[in-house]
Design a protein around this motif. Structure first.
Motif, PDB file in Angstrom:
ATOM      1  N   VAL A  87       0.824  -1.221   0.000  1.00  0.00           N
ATOM      2  CA  VAL A  87       0.000   0.000   0.000  1.00  0.00           C
ATOM      3  C   VAL A  87       0.854   1.266   0.000  1.00  0.00           C
ATOM      4  N   ALA A  88       1.939   1.270   0.771  1.00  0.00           N
ATOM      5  CA  ALA A  88       2.749   2.485   0.896  1.00  0.00           C
ATOM      6  C   ALA A  88       4.225   2.126   1.030  1.00  0.00           C
ATOM      7  N   PRO A  89       4.837   1.650  -0.050  1.00  0.00           N
ATOM      8  CA  PRO A  89       6.248   1.256   0.025  1.00  0.00           C
ATOM      9  C   PRO A  89       7.132   2.434   0.434  1.00  0.00           C
ATOM     10  N   SER A  90       8.041   2.178   1.367  1.00  0.00           N
ATOM     11  CA  SER A  90       8.913   3.228   1.885  1.00  0.00           C
ATOM     12  C   SER A  90      10.115   2.583   2.559  1.00  0.00           C
TER      13      SER A  90
ATOM     14  N   GLU B 214      18.084  -1.211   0.629  1.00  0.00           N
ATOM     15  CA  GLU B 214      17.071  -0.415  -0.074  1.00  0.00           C
ATOM     16  C   GLU B 214      16.394   0.559   0.883  1.00  0.00           C
ATOM     17  N   ALA B 215      16.149   0.110   2.110  1.00  0.00           N
ATOM     18  CA  ALA B 215      15.543   0.994   3.115  1.00  0.00           C
ATOM     19  C   ALA B 215      16.421   2.212   3.356  1.00  0.00           C
TER      20      ALA B 215
ATOM     21  N   GLU C 197      15.411   6.433   2.007  1.00  0.00           N
ATOM     22  CA  GLU C 197      15.221   7.593   2.889  1.00  0.00           C
ATOM     23  C   GLU C 197      16.254   8.673   2.556  1.00  0.00           C
ATOM     24  N   THR C 198      15.780   9.902   2.349  1.00  0.00           N
ATOM     25  CA  THR C 198      16.682  10.999   1.966  1.00  0.00           C
ATOM     26  C   THR C 198      16.818  12.070   3.044  1.00  0.00           C
ATOM     27  N   ARG C 199      15.840  12.167   3.956  1.00  0.00           N
ATOM     28  CA  ARG C 199      15.901  13.190   4.997  1.00  0.00           C
ATOM     29  C   ARG C 199      16.910  12.773   6.070  1.00  0.00           C
ATOM     30  N   PRO C 200      17.887  13.637   6.392  1.00  0.00           N
ATOM     31  CA  PRO C 200      18.981  13.242   7.302  1.00  0.00           C
ATOM     32  C   PRO C 200      18.528  12.632   8.619  1.00  0.00           C
TER      33      PRO C 200
ATOM     34  N   ILE D 164      16.800   5.219  10.411  1.00  0.00           N
ATOM     35  CA  ILE D 164      16.827   3.983   9.636  1.00  0.00           C
ATOM     36  C   ILE D 164      18.180   3.290   9.808  1.00  0.00           C
ATOM     37  N   ALA D 165      19.263   4.069   9.717  1.00  0.00           N
ATOM     38  CA  ALA D 165      20.611   3.506   9.860  1.00  0.00           C
ATOM     39  C   ALA D 165      20.783   2.879  11.243  1.00  0.00           C
ATOM     40  N   TYR D 166      20.265   3.548  12.263  1.00  0.00           N
ATOM     41  CA  TYR D 166      20.379   3.016  13.623  1.00  0.00           C
ATOM     42  C   TYR D 166      19.617   1.700  13.755  1.00  0.00           C
TER      43      TYR D 166
END
Length: 460
Positions: free
Chosen positions: A292-295, A321-322, A326-329, A335-337
């Protein structure tokens, strides 16, 4: 002619009277403002009341100073008199909105009014349902400026009280929890990004001004308070939200909400954090959410399902891919954590550290990645590949202690936890006697294996 003269005289008299009143208001405004600055609220009260009653649009100070005066009165009175001052303060906030609407954020002041009523609910005879409705209206009217940590917590807790009284359902409780939790996350991001700008100055060896030092302390205080209430509401929900309650609830509601990305996100997140991931419903929710909302978030959840099934290679592709999506710092740092923690739990320490270092670069005010890296170091202390003998292997604990100390230097909220870890790591490191016998005090030694770092041996 006589009538015109009478009208003229009346207008002249009115103008003179109006001018005199305005002069008197200005004089009394100056007087009460000076008294408020030195916290002489009782002495300021009469002059403040005159200006508020006669010149309500004269200055914003009528309302900012009036709030302090009335809060003082509420604190130092009892009974009917106290109730009167509470009513006066609520009325003052309403008047402020009338005369200075652009400088009276709706959510902020509505929340203040609700909080005041909650704090004095016994005196005012307010019930839990009235108070929850007050906060709920304020939050829904303007959640952008509904930011105060205490009010966010009270909003949630007033729902908990109704749930405990069996006046609200579990679904309603979880929805309010999600609303408040998401708002807290927004504010943590907001203050983290502001704090990061100041930390960047320090890293560039730029001296902060006295104002910036005060601002930094304020940002750190807000972050500490948001972290505290987040922990508190999480602890409350943890007791209410159990897998045996969540699974039937989400099974029942899935058909109606299967295309609702917000519902899917919240359901997946709660089942993940409550470790309800063994149930087949979790996989069903995850796949639907990704459809429904790939992210970045959905890819992360799919990866957890694959890892659980032992499909590590495919899971790693989803993790990559995750991070890429994501582009917002700030979000990318989170996400990285999360990826770092996931990989740590799979004992993929090198990859985990790489992501955790990325998390630090993207959000320098978050100390948690340092504590996770330190944990991995400590877990490797018994690895024979990390040192040629027992001394060198246990030297890893010094490295772990140094790493975890970095966490509290940039994130004061972690100080207590860091102190516990440092004490634990130092207790497991070589003793002063062992250092003396080795003759390595003050020297730098190399830690091998995946760690590949050096550490200075403490002098005995």
């Amino acid at each position: 002619m006589v009538r015109i003269s009478i009208v003229f005289c009346a207008l002249l008299c009115f103008g003179i009277a109006h001018a005199q009143k305005e002069i008197e208001c200005q004089t009394k405004l100056s007087y009460f403002h000076e008294k408020v600055k030195v916290k002489k609220y009782d002495e300021a009260y009469d002059d403040w009341l005159y200006v508020k009653s006669n010149c309500p649009s004269l200055s914003l100070a009528i309302y900012s100073d009036g709030e302090k005066i009335l809060e003082h009165k509420i604190k130092h009175t009892e009974g009917v008199e106290k109730k009167g001052f509470i009513a006066d303060l609520i009325a003052l906030w309403n008047d402020r909105k009338q005369y200075f609407e652009s400088r009276t954020p709706k959510g902020e002041f509505a929340a203040k009014s609700c909080q005041l009523q909650y704090d004095h609910k016994e005196e005012l005879g307010k019930n839990n349902n009235e108070l929850f409705d007050c906060f709920d209206r304020a939050f829904k009217a303007d959640r952008t400026t509904f930011t105060h940590p205490k009010s966010l917590y009270t909003y949630f807790f007033s729902m908990v009280e109704l749930f405990d009284d069996e006046k609200k359902s579990a679904a309603e409780l979880f929805n309010i929890y999600d609303d408040v939790n998401e708002k807290i996350e927004v504010e943590i991001q907001n203050y983290s990004e502001k704090l990061n700008a100041l930390i960047a100055k320090l890293e560039n060896r730029t001296t902060l001004t006295s104002k910036e030092i005060r601002t930094r302390k304020a940002y750190e205080s807000y972050l500490k308070n948001y972290a505290l209430i987040k922990d508190n509401i999480d602890a409350i929900v943890d007791k209410k939200a159990k897998c045996e309650n969540l699974i039937p609830l989400y099974l029942r509601d899935f058909e109606n909400h299967q295309n609702d990305s917000i519902w899917l996100k919240r359901s997946v997140s709660r089942m993940y954090h409550k470790q309800c991931t063994d149930d087949e419903l979790y996989e069903k929710l995850v796949k639907q959410y990704d459809k429904v909302a790939p992210s970045a978030d959905t890819k992360l959840y799919v990866a957890t399902v694959l890892l659980k099934k032992g499909k590590d290679e495919e899971a790693n592709q989803y993790l990559e891919e995750a991070f890429r999506l994501e582009t917002r710092p700030y979000k990318k740092s989170k996400i990285a954590y999360r990826i770092g923690v996931i990989l740590m739990n799979k004992n993929q320490y090198v990859k985990a550290r790489n992501y955790l270092v990325d998390a630090l670069k993207l959000n320098p005010s978050n100390g948690k990645p340092h504590s996770v890296i330190a944990h991995m170091y400590a877990e490797s202390a018994k690895n024979k590949n990390c040192g040629k003998d027992n001394f060198y292997q246990r030297a890893v604990y010094w490295l772990a202690a140094e790493e975890v100390k970095k966490a509290s230097r940039i994130d004061p909220t972690l100080q207590k936890l860091v102190n516990q870890y440092v004490a634990s790591y130092i207790a497991k490191a070589p003793t002063k006697e062992e250092v003396f016998l080795k003759g390595l005090g003050g020297k730098t030694i190399q830690i091998k294996c995946w760690i590949n770092r050096s550490v200075v041996v403490p002098k005995p």
